[in-house]
Design an enzyme around this catalytic site. Sequence first.
Site, mmCIF file in Angstrom:
data_model
loop_
_atom_site.group_PDB
_atom_site.id
_atom_site.type_symbol
_atom_site.label_atom_id
_atom_site.label_comp_id
_atom_site.label_asym_id
_atom_site.label_seq_id
_atom_site.Cartn_x
_atom_site.Cartn_y
_atom_site.Cartn_z
ATOM 1 N N ASP A 1 -8.679 3.830 -3.170
ATOM 2 C CA ASP A 1 -9.954 4.111 -2.175
ATOM 3 C C ASP A 1 -11.142 4.805 -3.008
ATOM 4 O OD1 ASP A 1 -8.216 3.272 -0.352
ATOM 5 O OD2 ASP A 1 -7.588 5.141 0.367
ATOM 6 N N GLU B 1 2.895 6.918 -2.324
ATOM 7 C CA GLU B 1 2.498 8.255 -3.107
ATOM 8 C C GLU B 1 3.140 9.349 -2.337
ATOM 9 O OE1 GLU B 1 -0.734 5.149 -3.739
ATOM 10 O OE2 GLU B 1 -0.049 6.402 -2.212
ATOM 11 N N ASP C 1 1.029 -1.168 0.070
ATOM 12 C CA ASP C 1 0.142 -0.086 0.035
ATOM 13 C C ASP C 1 1.003 1.218 -0.097
ATOM 14 O OD1 ASP C 1 -2.195 1.414 0.033
ATOM 15 O OD2 ASP C 1 -3.148 0.929 2.029
#
Length: 756
Positions: A482, A419, A416
């Site tokens: 998400d 970024e 995950d």
Amino acid sequence: MKFTNGFWRIRDGVEVAYATEARDVRVESKRFTAFASVQKVTRRGDTLNAPLLTVDCFSPAEGVIGVRVTHHAGKRRPGPDFALAAEPGGAGEVRRDGAVTELTSGPLTLRLDRAAPWSLTFHDADGRELTRAGRKGTAFATTDDGAHHVLTQLALGVGEHVYGLGERFTPYVKNGQVVDIWQADGGTSSEQAYKNIPFYLSSRGYGVFVNHPGAVSFEVGSEAVGQVQFSVEDQTLEYYVVAGPTPKDVLTRYTGLTGRPALPPAWSFGLWLTTSFTTDYDEQTVTSFVDGMAERGIPLSVFHFDCFWMREYQWCDFQWDPEVFPDPEGMLARLKARGLKVSAWINPYIAQKSPLFEEAAALGHLVRRPDGDVWQWDLWQAGMGLVDFTSPDARAWFQSKLKPLLDQGVDCFKTDFGERVPTDVVWHDGSDPERMHNYYTHLYNQTVFELLEKERGQGEAVLFARSATAGGQQYPVHWGGDCWSSFEAMSESLRGGLSLSLSGFGFWSHDIGGFEGTPDPAVFKRWLAFGLLSSHSRLHGSSSYRVPWAFGEEAVDVARRFTLLKHRLMPYLYGAAAEAHRTGVPVMRPMVLEFPRDPACRPLDRQYMLGADLLVAPVFGEDGEVEVYLPEGTWTHLLSGERVTGPVWRTERHGYDSLPLYVREGAVLPLAADDQRPDGDWLDDLVLLVHPSDGRTYTRQVSVPDLTGAPAAVFQVRRDGDLLRVTVDGTDRPFTVRVAGGATAGGTGEVTVPLR
């Protein structure tokens, strides 16, 4: 970035210098360099006190032509750079005829005419102009704040569509949009993107890759409506035009340059179930979920532990929370005894409370500020630092913390984040912070993927990754981030996946039911069908569980129906996966990829091809109404057997147990007999479901792969008048041939079936 104020004027505070004419061209056998003045030279004095652009033209591989535009060449180049596969010595051939210089590589030619105003034109094998950098196509710009930009404009033809640029949730066709290639954790309902890829594909049969890992600004018919403009804040801009003629050819050449996707293991194509994010769970909860799936006849392949398998405030310390999971080894053994694979959540951030923070800081494995302090902030995790993957020692250290989890029984990782990468830092290898912002995720996923390959073996490595840049397709699988739990979010997720597919990524997934919020049962049931007809399928949420029975008994039936269907389709799907691995052509294919000559397919973003022969149109409404376009040919609904002749638009209404799922004319679908697992013995009682083309003699070859993706058996399917003859090489096991809506016959070696 925009530099002009309308068509005629330049913006205040900006100066732009455009290449005007080629003053000299230096030719080598496989490349040439042009020197372009930025004003018309009519006398010798015009060469003084004026810039000159150096434009290098070369071919790194067949069918790919690179252009490097440089203003000042003395700038330090600290990296990072994309790792590109180039032919030794380059490809292509240069021909000079008077004022005209041409570089030809495969079906692509770049032409420069010194006798004409500055223009670089790109032509296909038939001499048709694909695009050009014309009057304002090659330039640099300076601004009052001292910034220096190099920019290119490539012409758009009438009716030309632009696709790709990563997993973007904005409109699927990118014409008219401003796209900034800059990693961000922005969800699925904004212009930001987790997977920013400086590559676009054109409906005219070519692609363009900007070879810059940092910020790239695209104006896609937005500043100059007839141009795609891209710019970087640098002294040099390098881009590659990638030949077709078909979109598939473009993707094959592009992924040949930036890397082909690894082949994920077959078990990863089954259904994944997670704990969800902030929900309460322990081994008893996990066991109840696994038991509940088994009791309801829904085969489960992977169980995933999300963030809170670790202790709060300590992500990541890679240690099971002892209060919640006192016996992790025993728990994992119990799950694996039930045939499950296990996935665990990780990210590249180390919270200050984690014991690993002090260790990593002391070893120099965390990114530092220019003054030498460890870079930290409190967003996401309190006092977190960032692992410096530019350091080989830090990469080995990070892998050493993951290996004990693999030894315990974890099979794969959800990588995950990646970024949130600062630019006010110093990297171990001296990388430029602006260029490293996007590139960081590549090193992160590569580090984890290489560990899995080493420990689990090649062909067994798989990630569930959120962020990526160019080349990231080598480390599948990627999921859509998400999203909200609504029909609108479901459709924007599909748009993002289609854009990513046209950016070189072979495998893609999404959170079934949506991540944020709790979906209405109607949303969940419709999303189940869509999710289980994607390359990878995962049930995952944020603050609520995604077990099907939480949404009613009908949701259980839908989950069971489409999971079993996907397992039966696995010989077909894994064949498409092996093709993605070999060629870069994705498993989930936008309609334009399979039908580039059909204008109706070019804007379609609510349906797709799953492999070459299955058309899927998810239902985005509770009432079951859906519009679907069927291209030319006869299409057969896989579930109902209805036959429809295209081209045609249809408005259909489907119950939750159905959706538009059509098989293409001429298709041969290999179907597994075992619907309980995705990685069974596909040749055991294999069924070939044949959809013959009407009235024509033809032969189709169909390969059924083994679990490595290699052909286990190759079937020749030949229509000869009113007979269908099927022969096989590679196996002497019995198989069955079933003609859609017609006869069935079985045997070994050769099977003949009457068509009438």
